[in-house]
Enzyme design. Structure first.
Site, PDB file in Angstrom:
ATOM      1  N   CYS A 406      60.638 -33.820 -17.767  1.00  0.00           N
ATOM      2  CA  CYS A 406      61.165 -35.114 -16.785  1.00  0.00           C
ATOM      3  C   CYS A 406      61.341 -33.852 -15.785  1.00  0.00           C
ATOM      4  O   CYS A 406      60.744 -34.071 -14.643  1.00  0.00           O
ATOM      5  CB  CYS A 406      62.467 -34.879 -17.413  1.00  0.00           C
ATOM      6  SG  CYS A 406      63.102 -37.640 -16.638  1.00  0.00           S
ATOM      7  N   HIS A 533      59.941 -37.852 -22.788  1.00  0.00           N
ATOM      8  CA  HIS A 533      60.646 -36.469 -23.547  1.00  0.00           C
ATOM      9  C   HIS A 533      60.670 -35.807 -24.812  1.00  0.00           C
ATOM     10  O   HIS A 533      60.599 -36.977 -25.645  1.00  0.00           O
ATOM     11  CB  HIS A 533      62.400 -37.071 -23.080  1.00  0.00           C
ATOM     12  CG  HIS A 533      62.911 -37.273 -21.718  1.00  0.00           C
ATOM     13  ND1 HIS A 533      63.868 -36.101 -21.779  1.00  0.00           N
ATOM     14  CD2 HIS A 533      63.397 -38.186 -20.765  1.00  0.00           C
ATOM     15  CE1 HIS A 533      64.319 -36.596 -20.828  1.00  0.00           C
ATOM     16  NE2 HIS A 533      63.338 -37.112 -20.405  1.00  0.00           N
ATOM     17  N   GLU A 535      61.046 -33.555 -27.136  1.00  0.00           N
ATOM     18  CA  GLU A 535      62.844 -33.800 -27.726  1.00  0.00           C
ATOM     19  C   GLU A 535      63.144 -34.727 -28.592  1.00  0.00           C
ATOM     20  O   GLU A 535      63.101 -34.360 -30.404  1.00  0.00           O
ATOM     21  CB  GLU A 535      63.386 -32.937 -27.115  1.00  0.00           C
ATOM     22  CG  GLU A 535      64.422 -33.478 -25.838  1.00  0.00           C
ATOM     23  CD  GLU A 535      64.052 -33.716 -25.237  1.00  0.00           C
ATOM     24  OE1 GLU A 535      64.522 -34.693 -24.180  1.00  0.00           O
ATOM     25  OE2 GLU A 535      62.411 -33.728 -24.605  1.00  0.00           O
TER      26      GLU A 535
END
Length: 613
Positions: A406, A533, A535
């Protein structure tokens, strides 16, 4: 489980007492996994008593990371634990807040739904809470049709909190509403050991249970958090004073990593106590945790370290980057490396710190240089931005594997424009609205007056425009991928031709081709930035491809990972990983028991994430 022709939903409520930060989220996740291992379909609801509508506007220092769901819901980080443990996809409605409940009741009152009644906490607020729970519990989250079998509900906060009172009253009413055999209350409480006395003290838990019962709820199971395993004498005392059967008292003591908690519960027959309370004993199998337990043990046995520098502005609270840490751990376990996180406060790398505090500046640089890889995660605001740019430049110029997430992608673009294109004042309009070289700009559809829920949120598609790039290969050479987003700013499309001509490759874009999603430096061992993102979709045993690529690059395994797609062992997002690391690699280390670094992480279980900081 049938009521007429309708399946009866079962509810497991997890509450907390004495102090916050005991690990209710991990406990709830572990209970869910244990029930799933018994062949039950499980969903989750997290109740957060704060007045915020959602977690989107809350500071990471205040509440840890904001976890983003597929539908764009900005929720509490515990929902991330639920998704990771069971590999499910929750919705924004799986997170109940006081703000959401009161807003829905007030909206009904304004519409006249209450027909002139005086709107009160009881029954209107408590009924709204119960209706919400019943509605959301029936929504499948595992990709299968039909409602789940069990809904695990975590009640945030601590028993006795004023803001929790409506929810406790609602749950008390709810236990009668659903009937006996359909409601199980598990109370997580602290049994501290005072250094002066040297023995576990049960009085805090006794008071907590007494407070819970005075509010109309009686726990079926006690989950006792402690530093060491509780002996039988302590359990008998708790059973006597808390009116809980001895076999329903579970000792949740500190372990090397949180993946051991489901096994800890199973070994103490917690699942049998839950199934007995829910009248499910005859309908399920014994829990099968073989693969999960093997993964937990494998994590403990890793010896060869991989050091990752986390360069951010919220480094004082590791929960601010919880999902990033989990994704790094998932990738490290697959690559057979012991993850070591090196925290680097971004401001400490800046020139101003060199003048004001040279020792701190020197230490930050030494930490950065000691890392095998660099991660610059997301964030908001201008504090530490120059330090992050410095970190990106260091990684680019010294061939250190880099992953920018990001904001981490945006600052990599800014750094490239400054250093390679020679645009010294290049910047983002977020940090310098008057910059002459705006590399990053505010998205047209964003709101500058309202903060909550106005970003580009949730799952979005990214199409690969360079087929032989590392990111495309890591994702299995798919045409497009879907990842979760949370941002207000984006790379300025007007500057893309300049940057591409100078060697920065924009390998992934949105469906319009105008919104940049992935950047890479093809000449670099591993320099990747992503606007999304990754993750949030990483799972134990199925790490995010980009995190897997980062750890593989940091440990000298990337070439083998990109070349090998067939092997023996657990699959990681389409890549078969052998039992000795990435398939095709020769082992140069042995497994043996190691001393695990002692520390506190997440305020939950000791060294709870298998991380060594």
């Amino acid at each position: 489980m049938q009521k007429g022709n309708k399946k009866q939903m079962k509810y497991v409520v997890v509450s907390g007492g004495v102090v916050s930060g005991l690990g209710k989220g991990v406990t709830a996740s572990s209970i869910g996994l244990l029930l799933h291992a018994c062949n039950l379909r499980v969903t989750f609801i997290k109740i957060d008593p704060y007045l915020n509508t959602d977690a989107g506007t809350m500071s990471p220092f205040e509440h840890g990371e904001v976890y983003v769901l597929e539908d764009g819901g900005e929720v509490d980080l515990d929902l991330g634990n639920y998704e990771r443990f069971l590999d499910i996809k929750l919705t924004r409605d799986n997170n109940i807040t006081t703000g959401k409940i009161y807003q829905s009741v007030i909206d009904k009152e304004r519409r006249g739904d209450y027909l002139g009644s005086t709107v009160q906490v009881v029954p209107h607020i408590t009924d709204a809470i119960q209706d919400w729970i019943e509605r959301v519990a029936a929504i499948p989250v595992d990709g299968k049709e039909g409602p789940p079998d069990v809904c695990v509900i975590e009640l945030g906060g601590t028993i006795g909190d004023i803001e929790s009172m409506p929810f406790i009253e609602a749950l008390g009413q709810f236990s009668y509403r659903v009937g006996a055999g359909n409601f199980c209350l598990i109370h997580v409480s602290l049994v501290p050991v005072l250094n002066v006395v040297g023995e576990p003290k049960t009085k805090p838990t006794q008071h907590s249970v007494r407070g819970l019962r005075s509010l109309g709820l009686t726990p079926n199971i006690l989950a006792c958090r402690s530093t060491t395993e509780l002996d039988m004498n302590v359990k008998e005392k708790l059973s006597r004073f808390c009116h809980v059967p001895l076999e329903n008292i579970v000792s949740l003591y500190d372990v090397s990593n949180i993946w051991h908690i489901p096994s800890l519960l199973r070994d103490q027959k917690a699942h049998e106590a839950i199934l007995k309370t829910l009248d499910l004993q005859s309908e399920v199998r014994k829990p099968n945790l073989k693969e999960w337990t093997a993964m937990a043990k494998r994590c403990d046995m890793l010896q060869e370290p991989v050091r990752v520098a986390m360069v951010g502005k919220y480094t004082d609270l590791s929960d601010s980057y919880l999902s990033v840490l989990k994704a790094l751990l998932h990738a490290s376990v697959v690559c057979r490396r012991k993850l070591v996180i090196i925290w680097v406060l971004a401001t400490d790398l800046e020139d101003a710190t060199a003048i004001e505090n040279p020792d701190v500046h020197r230490a930050a640089w030494n930490s950065l240089k000691a890392a095998d890889a660099v991660v610059v995660p997301g964030g908001f605001g201008d504090r530490g931005v120059e330090g992050k740019i410095i970190a990106a430049k260091y990684a680019r110029e010294n061939n250190v594997p880099y992953l920018g997430i990001c904001l981490g992608m945006q600052i990599a673009v800014i750094e490239y424009a400054r250093s390679v294109l020679g645009l010294k004042n290049a910047n983002s309009t977020e940090f310098d609205p008057d910059t002459k070289h705006p590399c990053v700009i505010f998205m047209p559809e964003g709101s500058k007056t309202h903060m909550g829920g106005t970003m580009r949120l949730g799952s979005r598609r990214t199409y690969f425009h360079v087929t032989d790039c590392k990111s495309a290969q890591l994702y299995g050479n798919q045409t497009f991928i879907e990842e979760r987003h949370r941002h207000r700013y984006e790379v300025n499309p007007d500057m893309v031709p300049q940057l591409e001509e100078a060697g920065l490759s924009f390998t992934g874009k949105d469906e319009s081709g105008q919104r940049m999603q992935i950047i890479e430096l093809q000449s670099h061992p591993y320099f990747v930035g992503v606007q999304f993102h990754p993750e949030f979709k990483s799972r134990p045993g199925k790490p995010s491809p980009l995190f897997l690529g980062l750890i593989a690059a940091a440990s000298g395994q990337l070439d083998a990972l990109l070349k090998k797609s067939v092997g023996v062992g657990a699959k990681a997002n389409g890549y078969a990983i052998g039992s000795k690391g990435v398939s095709g690699l020769s082992p140069h280390y042995r497994y043996s028991n190691v001393n695990v670094a002692v520390g506190s992480f997440d305020g939950m279980y000791k060294n709870s994430n298998g991380l060594h900081v």
